[in-house]
Design a protein around this motif. Structure first.
Motif, mmCIF file in Angstrom:
data_model
loop_
_atom_site.group_PDB
_atom_site.id
_atom_site.type_symbol
_atom_site.label_atom_id
_atom_site.label_comp_id
_atom_site.label_asym_id
_atom_site.label_seq_id
_atom_site.Cartn_x
_atom_site.Cartn_y
_atom_site.Cartn_z
ATOM 1 N N PHE A 141 2.675 -5.157 0.968
ATOM 2 C CA PHE A 141 2.005 -3.931 0.443
ATOM 3 C C PHE A 141 1.405 -4.534 -0.832
ATOM 4 C CE2 PHE A 141 1.639 0.231 -1.505
ATOM 5 C CZ PHE A 141 0.644 0.772 -0.812
ATOM 6 N N SER A 142 0.304 -4.291 -1.018
ATOM 7 C CA SER A 142 -0.455 -4.430 -2.347
ATOM 8 C C SER A 142 -0.890 -3.063 -2.747
ATOM 9 C CB SER A 142 -1.832 -5.366 -2.115
ATOM 10 O OG SER A 142 -2.816 -4.543 -1.158
ATOM 11 N N PRO A 143 -0.268 -2.861 -3.950
ATOM 12 C CA PRO A 143 -0.292 -0.985 -4.348
ATOM 13 C C PRO A 143 -1.570 -0.884 -5.272
ATOM 14 C CG PRO A 143 0.693 -2.687 -5.971
ATOM 15 C CD PRO A 143 0.651 -3.571 -4.868
ATOM 16 N N CYS A 144 -2.517 -1.846 -5.479
ATOM 17 C CA CYS A 144 -3.850 -1.440 -6.186
ATOM 18 C C CYS A 144 -4.946 -0.773 -5.432
ATOM 19 C CB CYS A 144 -4.594 -2.822 -6.672
ATOM 20 S SG CYS A 144 -5.273 -3.863 -5.361
ATOM 21 N N GLN A 170 -7.463 2.217 8.165
ATOM 22 C CA GLN A 170 -8.363 1.707 9.396
ATOM 23 C C GLN A 170 -7.825 0.099 9.146
ATOM 24 O OE1 GLN A 170 -12.290 1.624 9.036
ATOM 25 N NE2 GLN A 170 -12.582 0.244 7.378
ATOM 26 N N SER A 171 -7.730 -0.276 10.507
ATOM 27 C CA SER A 171 -7.227 -1.730 10.387
ATOM 28 C C SER A 171 -8.213 -2.618 9.973
ATOM 29 C CB SER A 171 -7.241 -2.280 11.972
ATOM 30 O OG SER A 171 -6.704 -3.386 12.126
ATOM 31 N N HIS A 172 -7.907 -3.703 9.059
ATOM 32 C CA HIS A 172 -8.687 -4.485 8.427
ATOM 33 C C HIS A 172 -8.851 -5.926 9.379
ATOM 34 C CE1 HIS A 172 -10.642 -6.631 5.159
ATOM 35 N NE2 HIS A 172 -10.002 -7.655 5.211
ATOM 36 N N SER A 173 -7.772 -6.529 9.553
ATOM 37 C CA SER A 173 -7.948 -7.767 10.311
ATOM 38 C C SER A 173 -6.571 -8.070 11.076
ATOM 39 C CB SER A 173 -8.337 -8.835 9.641
ATOM 40 O OG SER A 173 -7.463 -9.046 8.494
ATOM 41 N N GLU A 174 -6.460 -8.985 11.765
ATOM 42 C CA GLU A 174 -5.346 -9.663 12.553
ATOM 43 C C GLU A 174 -5.387 -11.112 12.308
ATOM 44 O OE1 GLU A 174 -3.214 -9.947 16.787
ATOM 45 O OE2 GLU A 174 -4.112 -8.137 16.299
ATOM 46 N N ILE A 175 -4.338 -11.713 11.582
ATOM 47 C CA ILE A 175 -4.424 -13.077 11.192
ATOM 48 C C ILE A 175 -3.305 -13.673 11.875
ATOM 49 C CG2 ILE A 175 -3.940 -14.755 9.451
ATOM 50 C CD1 ILE A 175 -4.833 -12.447 7.675
ATOM 51 N N ASP A 176 -3.899 -14.740 12.823
ATOM 52 C CA ASP A 176 -3.055 -15.765 13.431
ATOM 53 C C ASP A 176 -2.308 -16.740 12.666
ATOM 54 O OD1 ASP A 176 -2.742 -14.380 16.085
ATOM 55 O OD2 ASP A 176 -4.748 -15.188 16.572
ATOM 56 N N ALA A 177 -1.313 -16.647 12.058
ATOM 57 C CA ALA A 177 -0.847 -17.335 11.143
ATOM 58 C C ALA A 177 0.074 -18.662 11.533
ATOM 59 C CB ALA A 177 -0.017 -16.836 9.782
ATOM 60 N N HIS A 178 1.089 -18.286 12.391
ATOM 61 C CA HIS A 178 2.101 -19.175 13.065
ATOM 62 C C HIS A 178 2.206 -19.131 14.523
ATOM 63 C CE1 HIS A 178 3.394 -19.819 8.567
ATOM 64 N NE2 HIS A 178 3.335 -18.413 8.749
ATOM 65 N N ARG A 179 2.742 -20.301 15.089
ATOM 66 C CA ARG A 179 3.236 -20.103 16.518
ATOM 67 C C ARG A 179 4.203 -19.419 16.983
ATOM 68 N NH1 ARG A 179 1.583 -26.267 18.357
ATOM 69 N NH2 ARG A 179 -0.553 -26.375 18.012
ATOM 70 N N SER A 180 5.237 -19.479 15.968
ATOM 71 C CA SER A 180 6.636 -18.609 16.050
ATOM 72 C C SER A 180 6.555 -17.419 15.338
ATOM 73 C CB SER A 180 7.905 -19.604 15.859
ATOM 74 O OG SER A 180 7.694 -20.143 14.557
ATOM 75 N N PRO A 181 7.296 -16.546 15.591
ATOM 76 C CA PRO A 181 7.445 -14.995 15.095
ATOM 77 C C PRO A 181 7.524 -15.518 13.618
ATOM 78 C CG PRO A 181 8.667 -15.234 17.016
ATOM 79 C CD PRO A 181 8.443 -16.499 16.844
ATOM 80 N N LEU A 182 7.132 -14.257 12.789
ATOM 81 C CA LEU A 182 7.222 -14.277 11.284
ATOM 82 C C LEU A 182 8.683 -14.059 10.756
ATOM 83 C CD1 LEU A 182 3.919 -11.914 10.883
ATOM 84 C CD2 LEU A 182 4.134 -14.344 10.376
ATOM 85 N N ALA A 183 8.981 -14.451 9.944
ATOM 86 C CA ALA A 183 10.368 -14.382 8.919
ATOM 87 C C ALA A 183 10.086 -13.560 7.769
ATOM 88 C CB ALA A 183 10.999 -15.709 8.796
ATOM 89 N N ALA A 184 8.978 -13.984 7.151
ATOM 90 C CA ALA A 184 8.657 -13.147 5.926
ATOM 91 C C ALA A 184 7.166 -13.142 5.530
ATOM 92 C CB ALA A 184 9.179 -14.105 4.689
ATOM 93 N N ILE A 185 6.598 -11.900 4.933
ATOM 94 C CA ILE A 185 5.236 -11.766 4.651
ATOM 95 C C ILE A 185 5.256 -11.328 3.154
ATOM 96 C CG2 ILE A 185 3.406 -10.602 5.226
ATOM 97 C CD1 ILE A 185 4.489 -9.501 7.625
ATOM 98 N N ALA A 186 4.197 -11.838 2.529
ATOM 99 C CA ALA A 186 3.922 -11.424 1.171
ATOM 100 C C ALA A 186 2.287 -11.133 0.726
ATOM 101 C CB ALA A 186 4.571 -12.112 -0.079
ATOM 102 N N LEU A 187 2.095 -9.887 0.088
ATOM 103 C CA LEU A 187 0.789 -9.799 -0.339
ATOM 104 C C LEU A 187 0.570 -9.867 -1.902
ATOM 105 C CD1 LEU A 187 -0.419 -6.844 1.806
ATOM 106 C CD2 LEU A 187 -1.649 -8.909 1.343
ATOM 107 N N SER A 188 -0.349 -10.622 -2.616
ATOM 108 C CA SER A 188 -0.399 -10.489 -3.906
ATOM 109 C C SER A 188 -0.758 -9.168 -4.562
ATOM 110 C CB SER A 188 -1.608 -11.545 -4.356
ATOM 111 O OG SER A 188 -2.991 -11.219 -3.571
ATOM 112 N N SER A 189 -0.438 -8.721 -5.583
ATOM 113 C CA SER A 189 -0.671 -7.250 -6.244
ATOM 114 C C SER A 189 -1.975 -7.126 -6.178
ATOM 115 C CB SER A 189 0.056 -7.333 -7.545
ATOM 116 O OG SER A 189 -0.721 -8.396 -8.588
ATOM 117 N N ASN A 190 -2.870 -7.777 -6.198
ATOM 118 C CA ASN A 190 -4.301 -7.437 -6.324
ATOM 119 C C ASN A 190 -4.898 -7.446 -4.913
ATOM 120 O OD1 ASN A 190 -4.782 -9.980 -5.860
ATOM 121 N ND2 ASN A 190 -5.681 -10.770 -7.396
ATOM 122 N N GLY A 191 -4.092 -7.651 -3.978
ATOM 123 C CA GLY A 191 -4.722 -7.576 -2.655
ATOM 124 C C GLY A 191 -5.593 -8.765 -2.032
#
Length: 323
Positions: A141-144, A170-191
């Motif tokens: 979550f980016s709180p700004c 509304q949905s902004h985008s879907e990002i295909d980042a890896h082939r295997s399932p996610l283990a961790a996600i982080a957003l910078s505070s400024n989004g």
């Protein structure tokens, strides 16, 4: 530092949105501390809570019980006022609450297959997001308010991320980042940036949120490892540091500013013209530092204060990571 096997287990550790305070919940109480001084700001001995979410330095907390007492159901979210020591409002759900995020206008509640968005001031439900099965409650979550994004897994079988604009609903985008399932996600505070790691745990990728393009690929290591947490350093512009912790017990620091300089130099080289950015970034350790055996392998819950220096203005800033 503690883990679940200790005599006084830590149930949750969390920082507020500007990292000025943090909360620690144990088996019989939760406490709020000042990040700079370590001073105890508030304490309440009222049983075990698995979620204690702060709203900046205000007196409002979002708390969820661990279920060890009938009155502390993991399906009940309590908005709690520290000044009065009493609940302000409660929200009940059909399944356990896995994560809660807030800013000054929105309240986000993450369940295993649904995510709810509320207006924080009126507690009116604004939207319900049907998500892929998310038993770990992964979210970022980016709180700004200007770039207020929520990121949750978009698939249970591959490492794709759904990025949702919480203010525009509304949905902004879907990002295909890896082939295997996610283990961790982080957003910078400024989004601006989103970092992801898969269950493989060897590569950490950073994407530009605005157009969902991949900006950096960092190699954590050669052998698989479970990534417990990712965290950007605080910044109003480009975050200068990304921290990762894993089951190996090491702490990895990736320096984005160094990666930018390295990429600009490499773009004019012969190697840079042959290999794509994602490959050369992953192979280059110049912007990657490792603190070996920082904690005992397998410990999931601890908090860490990292102090870094901004090169252009020569000012110190603090970045935090908690698990």
């Amino acid at each position: 530092m503690a883990n679940q096997s200790s005599s006084c287990p830590i149930y949750c550790v969390s920082f507020n949105q500007d990292n000025s305070g943090f909360a620690i919940s144990s088996k019989d109480s939760f406490k709020i501390f000042d990040s700079t001084t370590g001073r105890l700001c508030y304490g309440r001995a009222a049983g075990a809570y698995v979620i204690v979410e702060m709203l900046y330095r205000s007196d409002l907390l979002a708390i969820v019980g661990a279920g060890e007492q009938p009155s502390l159901s993991p399906r009940r979210l309590c908005l709690f006022k520290t000044t009065t020591g009493s609940p302000l409002r409660e929200l009940n759900f059909l399944t356990s609450i896995l994560a809660v995020r807030m800013n000054k206008k929105r309240l986000v509640v993450v369940l295993v297959e649904k995510t709810f968005v509320y207006d924080l001031n009126t507690l009116t439900m604004l939207d319900t997001i049907d998500t892929a099965p998310n038993p770990k409650g992964l979210c970022a979550f980016s709180p700004c308010l200007e770039a207020c994004f929520l990121a949750v897994p978009a698939s249970a079988t591959r490492g794709s991320v759904l990025v949702y604009n919480v203010m525009d609903l509304q949905s902004h985008s879907e990002i295909d980042a890896h082939r295997s399932p996610l283990a961790a996600i982080a957003l910078s505070s400024n989004g601006m940036y989103i970092a992801t790691a898969s269950e493989q745990g060897t590569l950490i990728r950073v994407h530009l949120v605005s157009d969902a393009t991949k900006s950096y690929s960092f190699r954590r290591g050669t052998y698989p490892s479970t990534i417990y947490s990712l965290s950007f350093g605080p910044s109003t512009h480009l975050p200068d540091i990304l921290i990762a912790t894993s089951s190996s017990g090491s702490i990895h620091a990736f320096f984005l500013q160094s990666a930018i300089k390295q990429r600009s130099k490499r773009s004019t080289s012969f190697l840079g013209s042959v290999l794509p950015d994602t490959v050369t970034d992953a192979l280059d350790p110049a912007h990657h530092h490792v603190l070996q055996n920082a904690v005992s392998a397998g410990i999931k819950r601890f908090w860490l204060l990292i102090q870094s220096c901004s090169g252009q203005e020569d000012r110190q800033s603090r970045g935090y990571i908690s698990i």
